[in-house]
Enzyme design. Structure first.
Site, mmCIF file in Angstrom:
data_model
loop_
_atom_site.group_PDB
_atom_site.id
_atom_site.type_symbol
_atom_site.label_atom_id
_atom_site.label_comp_id
_atom_site.label_asym_id
_atom_site.label_seq_id
_atom_site.Cartn_x
_atom_site.Cartn_y
_atom_site.Cartn_z
ATOM 1 C CE LYS A 114 87.617 79.523 -31.776
ATOM 2 N NZ LYS A 114 86.872 79.167 -32.997
ATOM 3 C CB SER A 435 69.261 85.363 -22.292
ATOM 4 O OG SER A 435 70.445 84.809 -21.781
ATOM 5 C CD GLU A 486 69.343 88.264 -24.944
ATOM 6 O OE1 GLU A 486 69.651 87.198 -25.495
ATOM 7 O OE2 GLU A 486 70.175 89.074 -24.496
ATOM 8 C CG HIS A 697 79.238 78.242 -18.250
ATOM 9 N ND1 HIS A 697 79.891 79.384 -17.858
ATOM 10 C CD2 HIS A 697 78.989 78.378 -19.569
ATOM 11 C CE1 HIS A 697 80.057 80.171 -18.918
ATOM 12 N NE2 HIS A 697 79.520 79.588 -19.964
ATOM 13 C CB CYS A 729 77.613 84.144 -20.009
ATOM 14 S SG CYS A 729 77.326 84.112 -21.797
HETATM 15 N N1 GLN Z 1 72.983 88.704 -24.501
HETATM 16 C C1 GLN Z 1 73.249 87.330 -24.680
HETATM 17 C C2 GLN Z 1 72.585 86.515 -23.574
HETATM 18 O O1 GLN Z 1 72.508 86.974 -22.492
HETATM 19 C C3 GLN Z 1 74.724 87.043 -24.691
HETATM 20 C C4 GLN Z 1 75.000 85.614 -25.024
HETATM 21 C C5 GLN Z 1 76.448 85.274 -25.156
HETATM 22 O O2 GLN Z 1 77.295 85.999 -24.690
HETATM 23 N N2 GLN Z 1 76.765 84.163 -25.759
HETATM 24 O O3 GLN Z 1 72.164 85.403 -23.762
HETATM 25 ZN ZN ZN Z 2 78.586 85.463 -22.926
#
Ligand code: GLN
Ligand code: ZN
Length: 758
Positions: A114, A435, A486, A697, A729
């Site tokens: 960033k 998600s 989601e 990722h 994530c």
């Molecule tokens: N709850 C969101 C997801 O799972 C969290 C996304 C994130 O941390 N950027 O997509």
């Molecule tokens: Zn995340």
């Protein structure tokens, strides 16, 4: 009055650069075709600035990816592995930015970070022991000449040596200090070359000066610039700072003899005070950053003219240059592209193009000193009120928040016991971050609904089908805490904004985030409140599909604020508290509808941590953490509150994270060195934790052994009863196959561990 602009958005009015670059990456257009799109963007940007009669227009503010990387390329800071590819100059540049996979080799991209406190990301230059720092590039010179040919005499902007050295990574044995001389020589050669081609003004961007600086930092800065200034020839040097004030370095900076010094009067809380108390050299131009380069609200002319008037008492009138506070790269291109917003709204905004008009207006007003000017009158009127921005009920509610509303009772330890009993989860409970893969049918469903091609019933029916499938899949895999997936969300902030009163949305207000990627932050227009329930329908439906605990999924107030354009008429704190109350309503609504685990994502909490450590608490955490607590404090002890953060770089603010008083926190850990875990232990972190056990990722499927090993490492620092097992994530960017395979292994790993412990 002289005027200046630090930089203009280079992505183009309709993101032309993005689309052309992506075509080039796919091999659909040639390098020459890409170059011609870039040239058109540059020439349009110059035209706009010329039209606004800007005195100091920048060249070299354009980049195919990032200006820090441009500077690295200019000075031959190109790691050997990229040189070894033997591809063209531009392809080498893109290889560093995005990695290269092809017949010439296979290399990963350089790291991305960033850019200070913005949502823009720069490429981290790598200096190797045998890097030969020298002037090799020509882009910067070509762009000056190109502008000159187009009739615009530009100042040539470049990242300065101090900031460059501080941001670079030294990958070998040699350290920063070993390269100072080489860089000083290379930048001197650069100045010589500018003199050769007839450049009158050069701009060195040194935003690093707004950070906390040590005596060594200041000595480094001073010694480099002493040499550069002594050897600069006839070119004039502007030292440009932004994103804050330069309190640690002010005296040294103004004492060095620059021809111009650029200071940020918008984010620099102490800038005016510094100029006033420390003074400003007589023969130096003061580039006064008064037009906000980061936000989209119209400038308050009266206020700006007031500051200019005060400056006039200290600095010679002719030496004041009206400037942007930072590059306009951080705001969208033009308001002209917004066809849906009415004039009632639009008249309050200024994007990059409109900011040029503001600069011209203010300069004219400053020269004419015409207090009766129509322009001034019209501008004043904008700040009296804005339609639909005030909601007395919301303001009353915020004013009535009591200290006790920030505290959840009973205390964590008691809640932990109650929840363990109530939820009956096994040791090392497994879950996901929210998600599930956003496959093309999911996106198509949302788009068709948005365009009115399908009915609300059809849209919802499809989502429910997806939720049911997602839950069946999670049950089959054997996850303990279930999510709905989601499928209704495009974006974790926009989705919530759309259900909140007080938000305004744009169509094309894109801002570059990194490379060809742009984001479109919504605008917080007025007082925020929850218009209707937001996620309850989906979570309730999910709950009806399973007997296992379902985790409701919300975005937290700090993240919603940080990924929006904020208001300027009330404090960030107040605005965040309004959002917090709205999300609190949703939390209580979920609870009332039988959802007993609720995750409140604060993905962007760390992002807006002030650049100076000394400001961390007083300027930010002191209200950001309470805002989170306010969201969660109303639930019953048996309701479990989770939060999630997308990084683990919070080693230095662990007490603040613990003070959020969530019951469980999940975060990225798979790619970090797990150093965070030691710090959790040292700080007696009370919150239960789910450090991500694999990296989402990448499409790679982690093996069971690998996950067990990761968990075993975590168990050295985290008590078994506090450890959760989850990916690092959300899974929305992943494919379905690898997601299923990875989660199966994740559950197997948790089971293996349970067997081992019991
Ligand atoms: N709850 C969101 C997801 O799972 C969290 C996304 C994130 O941390 N950027 O997509
Ligand atoms: Zn995340």
């Amino acid at each position: 009055m002289k005027t200046a602009v630090i930089g203009f958005p280079r992505i183009g009015k309709d993101r032309e650069l993005k689309f052309a670059s992506e075509k080039f990456f796919r091999g659909e257009i040639t390098e020459a075709e890409l170059q011609s799109v870039a040239k058109e963007i540059r020439s349009e940007n110059l035209r706009l600035q010329k039209e606004a009669e800007i005195t100091f227009v920048s060249s070299n503010d354009f980049s195919f990816y990032d200006n820090v990387l441009d500077t690295a390329a200019l000075f031959n800071v190109i790691p050997a592995r990229y040189k070894a590819l033997g591809v063209s100059e531009l392809e080498t540049f893109f290889a560093m930015a995005r990695g290269y996979q092809g017949d010439k080799g296979n290399v990963k991209a350089l790291a991305m970070k960033k850019w200070f406190n913005t949502n823009y990301h720069y490429i981290v230059p790598e200096v190797e022991d045998d890097t030969e720092v020298k002037l090799v590039g020509s882009k910067v010179f070509n762009e000056f000449i190109e502008a000159d040919d187009a009739g615009v005499e530009t100042k040539v902007a470049i990242v300065g040596p101090f900031t460059f050295l501080k941001l670079a990574k030294f990958t070998g044995n040699k350290k920063l200090a070993d390269f100072v001389d080489q860089f000083t020589v290379a930048y001197t050669d650069y100045l010589n070359k500018l003199n050769d081609i007839g450049v009158k003004w050069v701009e060195f961007d040194e935003p690093y000066l707004v950070r906390d600086l040590s005596a060594e930092d200041i000595a480094l800065f001073t010694s480099i610039y002493k040499t550069l200034l002594a050897n600069k020839g006839s070119v004039k040097v502007l030292l440009q700072t932004y994103f804050g004030d330069i309190r640690d370095a002010y005296k040294d900076v103004v004492g060095l003899g620059f021809d111009g010094v650029g200071l940020d009067f918008v984010e620099g809380r102490k800038t005016y005070e510094l100029v006033k108390t420390e003074g400003f050299p007589k023969d130096t131009l003061l580039f006064a950053g008064l037009v906000n380069g980061k936000n989209i609200w119209k400038n308050n002319y009266e206020k700006t003219l007031g500051v200019l008037k005060e400056l006039e008492e200290i600095v010679d009138k002719d030496n004041i240059v009206l400037n942007t506070s930072c590059s306009l790269l951080h705001v969208p291109y033009t308001l002209d592209s917004e066809t849906k917003l009415t004039e009632d709204y639009k008249k309050h905004f200024a994007f990059a193009t409109e900011k040029l008009g503001e600069i011209k207006d203010i300069a004219t007003l400053f020269d004419s000193q015409d207090a009766a000017s129509e322009v001034l009158k019209a501008n004043k009127a904008l700040f009296v009120d804005r339609i639909n921005s005030v909601d007395a009920a919301v303001q009353k509610r915020v004013s009535e928040i009591k200290d006790s509303d920030y505290t959840r009772l009973p205390v964590f330890e008691e809640r932990e016991k109650i929840q363990k009993e109530r939820l009956g989860l096994p040791l090392f409970p497994t879950t996901t971050i929210g998600s599930f893969p956003q496959t093309s049918d999911v996106r198509k469903n949302r788009q068709e609904f948005r365009k009115g091609l399908i009915t609300k019933e059809q849209y919802e029916e499809f989502n429910e089908k997806k939720i049911a499938e997602c839950i069946a899949l999670q049950e089959e895999i054997g996850l303990d805490v279930i999510v709905h997936g989601e499928f209704e969300r495009n974006d974790m902030v926009e989705y919530f904004g759309e259900h909140l009163a007080g938000y305004v949305f744009t169509e094309k207000a894109w801002v570059q985030s990194y490379g060809t990627r742009c984001v479109k932050p919504p605008i917080i227009w007025g007082d925020v409140s929850r218009k209707e329930s937001i996620t309850v329908k989906w979570s309730k439906f999910a709950k009806s599909c399973t007997d296992k605990p379902v985790k409701g999924m919300l975005t937290g107030p700090v993240t919603i604020l940080n990924w929006s354009f904020p208001r300027e008429d009330i404090s960030l704190k107040k605005s965040t508290l309004q959002i917090a109350l709205a999300i609190r309503d949703e939390v209580l609504d979920l609870e009332a509808n039988g959802i007993d685990i609720i995750q409140i994502d604060e993905a962007a909490l760390r992002e807006k941590l002030p650049l100076r450590k000394s400001d961390w608490y007083s300027e930010y955490l002191d209200w950001a953490i309470p805002a989170f607590r306010l969201v969660a404090s109303g639930v019953k002890p048996e309701t479990q509150i989770h939060t999630h953060m997308c990084y683990s770089e919070f080693t230095d603010i662990i007490p603040a994270i613990d003070a959020m008083d969530a019951d469980v926190i999940t975060f990225e850990a798979s790619r970090s060195d797990l150093q965070i875990l030691d710090s959790l232990k040292e700080n007696n972190f009370k919150t239960e934790v789910g450090p991500g056990v694999y990296d989402i990722h990448s499409p790679r499927v982690p093996s069971v052994e690998e996950i067990v090993t990761a968990l075993d490492k975590m168990r050295n620092s985290v008590e078994d009863k506090k450890l959760w097992v989850n990916p690092d994530c959300g899974l929305k960017t992943r494919g379905e196959t690898e997601t299923k395979a990875s989660l199966i292994n994740l559950v197997a790993a948790a089971k293996e561990l349970r067997a081992k412990v019991n």
